[in-house]
Motif scaffolding. Structure first.
Motif, PDB file in Angstrom:
ATOM      1  N   THR A  23       0.358   7.499   8.401  1.00  0.00           N
ATOM      2  CA  THR A  23      -0.137   6.182   8.012  1.00  0.00           C
ATOM      3  C   THR A  23      -0.995   5.575   9.118  1.00  0.00           C
ATOM      4  O   THR A  23      -2.045   4.987   8.853  1.00  0.00           O
ATOM      5  CB  THR A  23       1.044   5.256   7.650  1.00  0.00           C
ATOM      6  OG1 THR A  23       1.821   5.874   6.613  1.00  0.00           O
ATOM      7  CG2 THR A  23       0.568   3.897   7.186  1.00  0.00           C
ATOM      8  N   SER A  66       1.862   8.507   1.940  1.00  0.00           N
ATOM      9  CA  SER A  66       2.593   7.798   0.882  1.00  0.00           C
ATOM     10  C   SER A  66       3.548   8.736   0.142  1.00  0.00           C
ATOM     11  O   SER A  66       4.636   8.321  -0.275  1.00  0.00           O
ATOM     12  CB  SER A  66       1.628   7.106  -0.087  1.00  0.00           C
ATOM     13  OG  SER A  66       0.876   8.026  -0.832  1.00  0.00           O
ATOM     14  N   TRP A  89       6.551   8.945   2.416  1.00  0.00           N
ATOM     15  CA  TRP A  89       7.373   7.739   2.278  1.00  0.00           C
ATOM     16  C   TRP A  89       8.090   7.726   0.932  1.00  0.00           C
ATOM     17  O   TRP A  89       9.254   7.329   0.844  1.00  0.00           O
ATOM     18  CB  TRP A  89       6.520   6.481   2.414  1.00  0.00           C
ATOM     19  CG  TRP A  89       6.206   6.087   3.829  1.00  0.00           C
ATOM     20  CD1 TRP A  89       4.972   5.960   4.382  1.00  0.00           C
ATOM     21  CD2 TRP A  89       7.139   5.757   4.850  1.00  0.00           C
ATOM     22  NE1 TRP A  89       5.086   5.577   5.698  1.00  0.00           N
ATOM     23  CE2 TRP A  89       6.409   5.439   6.006  1.00  0.00           C
ATOM     24  CE3 TRP A  89       8.531   5.700   4.900  1.00  0.00           C
ATOM     25  CZ2 TRP A  89       7.008   5.068   7.203  1.00  0.00           C
ATOM     26  CZ3 TRP A  89       9.138   5.327   6.105  1.00  0.00           C
ATOM     27  CH2 TRP A  89       8.384   5.025   7.238  1.00  0.00           C
ATOM     28  N   ASN A 132       5.661   2.990  -2.633  1.00  0.00           N
ATOM     29  CA  ASN A 132       4.864   4.172  -2.336  1.00  0.00           C
ATOM     30  C   ASN A 132       4.450   4.952  -3.574  1.00  0.00           C
ATOM     31  O   ASN A 132       3.488   5.712  -3.529  1.00  0.00           O
ATOM     32  CB  ASN A 132       5.576   5.037  -1.299  1.00  0.00           C
ATOM     33  CG  ASN A 132       5.377   4.414   0.062  1.00  0.00           C
ATOM     34  OD1 ASN A 132       4.309   4.541   0.642  1.00  0.00           O
ATOM     35  ND2 ASN A 132       6.371   3.686   0.542  1.00  0.00           N
ATOM     36  N   THR A 170       0.635   5.683  -3.771  1.00  0.00           N
ATOM     37  CA  THR A 170       0.161   7.037  -4.071  1.00  0.00           C
ATOM     38  C   THR A 170      -0.956   6.991  -5.108  1.00  0.00           C
ATOM     39  O   THR A 170      -1.992   7.643  -4.947  1.00  0.00           O
ATOM     40  CB  THR A 170       1.329   7.925  -4.554  1.00  0.00           C
ATOM     41  OG1 THR A 170       2.275   8.042  -3.479  1.00  0.00           O
ATOM     42  CG2 THR A 170       0.850   9.298  -4.977  1.00  0.00           C
TER      43      THR A 170
END
Length: 187
Positions: free
Chosen positions: A13, A40, A43, A59, A63
């Motif tokens: 990130t 993402s 996560w 997330n 995404t």
């Protein structure tokens, strides 16, 4: 492995945010979204494994947004830039003035021969004529902090091979009108 996923996601990130915030062109921004996408997904998997619904849903949405970002910057924008490049190449072979994509002016380096004078950050053009009046060139500073904005008249510039060539010496460039950040001239 479960403890490692959040650290990988964090690193991805941070790298992706740096790539997109740097604004180094559509390809770098597009690859930044690819890295964001992998982050993402990491996560998302961590949220599922650890039973955190807020992290999972956040997330899942991120995404989808990152997939859109990849399409926007590596799909659509790449095709737009390829179209512009085709027009440039066709104009070089034609008996007319060579074209350049005006979008290039928002990030082109400004040089005098081999010396880098700064980077173009904007161009001011007449709304009726379409003629460029002047370029706004950022010189000095780091990431916009401590930079000086200068007004480079279009008559003193030309575009060549993706860069703006200033038709003046470095000392003349340093004497160009400095622009305050929020008060650019009308002419």
């Amino acid at each position: 492995m479960t403890d490692l996923i959040p650290w990988i996601a964090t690193a991805l990130t941070i790298v992706a945010a740096t790539m997109t915030a740097a604004n180094l062109g559509s390809r770098i921004t597009g690859y930044g979204f690819v890295v964001f996408l992998v982050g993402s997904l990491a996560w998302l998997s961590h949220g599922l494994i650890s039973g955190q619904p807020a992290l999972t849903w956040t997330n899942a949405v991120l995404t989808l947004l990152n997939i859109f970002g990849v399409w926007r910057w590596l799909g659509r924008q790449a095709r737009v830039e390829e179209g512009a490049q085709a027009a440039v190449e066709a104009s070089e072979a034609a008996p007319v003035e060579t074209l350049f994509p005006v979008s290039q002016l928002t990030s082109a380096s400004v040089r005098n021969g081999t010396r880098d004078l700064g980077h173009c950050v904007d161009a001011m053009a007449g709304s009726g004529s379409g003629r460029i009046a002047y370029l706004v060139v950022s010189a000095g500073g780091v990431a916009g902090v401590g930079e000086t904005l200068r007004r480079l008249p279009w008559a003193r510039a030309e575009v060549d091979d993706g860069a703006v060539l200033a038709k003046l010496g470095p000392r003349e460039f340093d004497r160009l009108e400095e622009l305050p950040r929020d008060q650019w001239p009308a002419r």
